[in-house]
Design an enzyme around this catalytic site. Structure first.
Site, short mmCIF file in Angstrom:
data_model
loop_
_atom_site.label_atom_id
_atom_site.label_comp_id
_atom_site.label_asym_id
_atom_site.label_seq_id
_atom_site.Cartn_x
_atom_site.Cartn_y
_atom_site.Cartn_z
N ARG A 176 45.31 56.09 43.68
CA ARG A 176 45.16 57.38 43.64
C ARG A 176 44.65 57.94 42.42
O ARG A 176 44.95 59.22 41.87
CB ARG A 176 46.36 58.29 44.19
N SER A 257 50.46 63.57 51.72
CA SER A 257 51.61 63.12 50.91
C SER A 257 51.51 64.03 49.70
O SER A 257 50.40 64.20 48.83
CB SER A 257 51.33 61.75 50.44
N GLU A 327 50.67 63.82 43.89
CA GLU A 327 49.43 63.31 44.16
C GLU A 327 48.48 64.57 44.46
O GLU A 327 47.37 64.43 43.90
CB GLU A 327 49.56 62.37 45.53
C1 LIG Z 1 47.17 65.45 57.12
C2 LIG Z 1 46.77 64.94 55.76
C3 LIG Z 1 46.63 63.45 55.76
C4 LIG Z 1 46.18 62.94 54.47
N1 LIG Z 1 46.22 61.36 54.43
C5 LIG Z 1 45.87 60.94 53.38
C6 LIG Z 1 45.90 59.55 53.21
O1 LIG Z 1 46.20 58.59 54.17
N2 LIG Z 1 45.46 58.84 52.01
C7 LIG Z 1 45.21 59.61 50.89
O2 LIG Z 1 44.57 58.98 49.78
N3 LIG Z 1 45.13 61.07 51.22
C8 LIG Z 1 45.29 61.62 52.25
N4 LIG Z 1 45.46 63.14 52.22
C9 LIG Z 1 44.93 63.69 51.16
C10 LIG Z 1 43.47 63.98 51.07
O3 LIG Z 1 42.91 64.14 52.23
C11 LIG Z 1 42.58 63.10 49.94
O4 LIG Z 1 43.23 63.25 48.86
C12 LIG Z 1 41.25 63.52 50.01
O5 LIG Z 1 40.54 62.54 49.25
C13 LIG Z 1 40.82 64.72 49.33
O6 LIG Z 1 39.65 65.12 49.80
P1 LIG Z 1 38.83 66.51 49.69
O7 LIG Z 1 37.37 66.43 49.82
O8 LIG Z 1 39.74 67.36 50.52
O9 LIG Z 1 39.14 66.75 47.96
P2 LIG Z 1 39.90 68.13 47.38
O10 LIG Z 1 41.39 68.53 47.92
O11 LIG Z 1 38.89 69.38 47.74
O12 LIG Z 1 39.84 67.94 45.93
C14 LIG Z 1 40.77 66.87 45.57
C15 LIG Z 1 40.34 66.50 44.32
O13 LIG Z 1 39.18 65.68 44.01
C16 LIG Z 1 38.28 66.42 42.96
N5 LIG Z 1 37.07 66.57 44.01
C17 LIG Z 1 36.64 67.00 44.97
N6 LIG Z 1 35.28 66.82 45.46
C18 LIG Z 1 34.69 66.04 44.18
C19 LIG Z 1 33.54 65.68 43.67
N7 LIG Z 1 32.51 65.76 44.50
N8 LIG Z 1 33.55 65.11 42.45
C20 LIG Z 1 34.50 65.20 41.73
N9 LIG Z 1 35.57 65.55 42.05
C21 LIG Z 1 35.78 66.11 43.10
C22 LIG Z 1 38.71 67.99 43.19
O14 LIG Z 1 38.10 68.67 41.85
C23 LIG Z 1 40.32 67.75 43.23
O15 LIG Z 1 40.71 67.32 41.87
C24 LIG Z 1 45.84 63.63 53.43
C25 LIG Z 1 45.63 65.05 53.49
C26 LIG Z 1 46.17 65.77 54.60
C27 LIG Z 1 46.16 67.17 54.63
#
Ligand SMILES: Cc1cc2nc3c(=O)[nH]c(=O)nc-3n(C[C@H](O)[C@H](O)[C@H](O)COP(=O)(O)OP(=O)(O)OC[C@H]3O[C@@H](n4cnc5c(N)ncnc54)[C@H](O)[C@@H]3O)c2cc1C
Length: 338
Positions: A176, A257, A327
């Site tokens: 992560r 998480s 995380e």
């Molecule tokens: C129900 C649920 C289940 C989940 N299960 C998992 C799992 O199994 N495994 C897991 O790893 N995560 C899980 N997550 C967490 C999350 O989905 C991941 O971390 C995912 O990668 C976040 O993506 P996002 O587009 O929503 O990013 P955001 O939440 O919008 O951003 C997260 C971070 O990434 C940065 N970011 C976003 N886009 C970019 C970009 N284009 N360039 C540079 N930085 C960027 C943001 O600035 C921020 O720091 C879960 C979340 C939920 C709600």
């Protein structure tokens, strides 16, 4: 051009959607958070380039995908939020067998696309409710799969709107965690701690504000998967989603998480062992179904959630000696009280 003047924005050649004082609760899976002073959803990659060229170099900039790993504080975000979801959405099969996917594409769409093309190994993306950009930034993963295992190269854009292609060896990729070796994608502050106005000890490893000087955002990637059986892949996606529904509180707003797993252990196990399941602050509750999830039962503020995170961390550290690190990324300003 002055980006602070709405009228001047409209007169530019920008084709995306510009909003002022946009509630971040609309863009975070916890459904909490104050407003973003400025908020831009580019029309496409070229529009993003023009936008970044116009943006003053000292303007704080936060990139958001689906906000599924973000806690935006109640005081909102000073500066500009760039929304990638619904913006950079190209997804195509390349002649060399690689999938080209832009940063705003959701994991579920990528997983289904790979299965449709008879590829295997992309199924796990269906379980992550984020965009490719967020998954690259987090090295998101589940069920043995991790985002960067499949990356052949990434496409990044600098703060000045320059497009570059980089390879995985230019990054330090961990659990992560992703850091660019030469520049660093984000100014994370390497996990130092400070005391917030709420009196809680926090990680400072959570800043998502791109350092104005040198940093880059992910705009796309070329991914490689093995040839397989599309039917089997589709079945695995279904099974994986059923497992998630059975084990996660998906009926209430959450951000997955909250804490990273410590070495050789599980954050959920430690939280449960400390009797914290079901603990509440305001509208925020440690889930009864999965101890490493905090759910918004309705009406939670970001402060409720952040205070509960602090309470869980302190209790676990006191009772087990293990310091949990978040995380989820915590960003924005604390709400000011007159
Ligand atoms: C129900 C649920 C289940 C989940 N299960 C998992 C799992 O199994 N495994 C897991 O790893 N995560 C899980 N997550 C967490 C999350 O989905 C991941 O971390 C995912 O990668 C976040 O993506 P996002 O587009 O929503 O990013 P955001 O939440 O919008 O951003 C997260 C971070 O990434 C940065 N970011 C976003 N886009 C970019 C970009 N284009 N360039 C540079 N930085 C960027 C943001 O600035 C921020 O720091 C879960 C979340 C939920 C709600």
């Amino acid at each position: 051009m002055n980006m602070n003047e709405p009228a001047q924005f409209i007169q530019t050649t920008l084709r995306g959607k510009l909003l002022f004082n946009e509630p971040m609760s609309r863009h975070s899976s916890w459904r909490v958070g104050g407003v973003a002073e400025k908020f831009y959803q580019p029309a496409d990659l070229d529009d993003l380039r023009v936008f970044l060229k116009c943006l003053p170099s000292d303007e704080p900039l936060v990139v958001v995908g689906l906000g599924s790993n973000l806690l935006v504080r109640d005081g909102g975000i000073k500066g500009t939020v760039l929304l990638m979801h619904g913006a950079l959405k190209e997804l195509s099969m390349q002649e060399d067998g690689l999938i080209y996917v832009q940063a705003g594409v959701p994991g579920a769409k990528l997983a289904r696309f790979a299965a449709l093309h008879g590829l295997s190994g992309a199924e796990f993306f269906a379980g992550i409710p984020g965009t490719l950009g967020g998954m690259l930034a987090m090295n998101a993963g589940c069920y043995g799969g991790e985002t960067w295992q499949n990356v052949v190269k990434v496409e990044v854009m600098t703060r000045k709107g320059e497009l570059k292609v980089r390879t995985p060896d230019e990054y330090e990729i961990g659990y992560r965690s992703v850091k660019e070796r030469a520049l660093r994608i984000e100014d994370r502050g390497a996990g130092s701690r400070h005391t917030s106005p709420t009196g809680k000890v926090e990680d400072q490893g959570n800043s998502s504000i791109l350092n104005p000087q040198c940093l880059e955002l992910f705009v796309g990637a070329w991914l490689k998967f093995e040839l397989g059986d599309g039917e089997v892949a589709r079945r695995q996606i279904k099974e994986l989603l059923s497992k998630r529904i059975a084990s996660q509180p998906l009926n209430l707003p959450n951000a997955g998480s909250v804490f990273r797993n410590p070495p050789n252990d599980y954050a959920a196990r430690l939280i449960e062992q400390c009797g914290l399941k079901g603990k509440k602050i305001g509208g925020a509750q440690v889930s009864e179904k999965h101890a490493n999830f905090i759910v918004n039962e309705g009406g939670a503020s970001a402060k409720d959630i952040e205070d509960l995170i602090g309470m869980v961390r302190e209790t676990v550290e006191k009772q087990t000696g293990v310091l949990l690190h978040t995380e989820v990324r915590i960003i924005g300003e604390y709400e000011k009280h007159e």
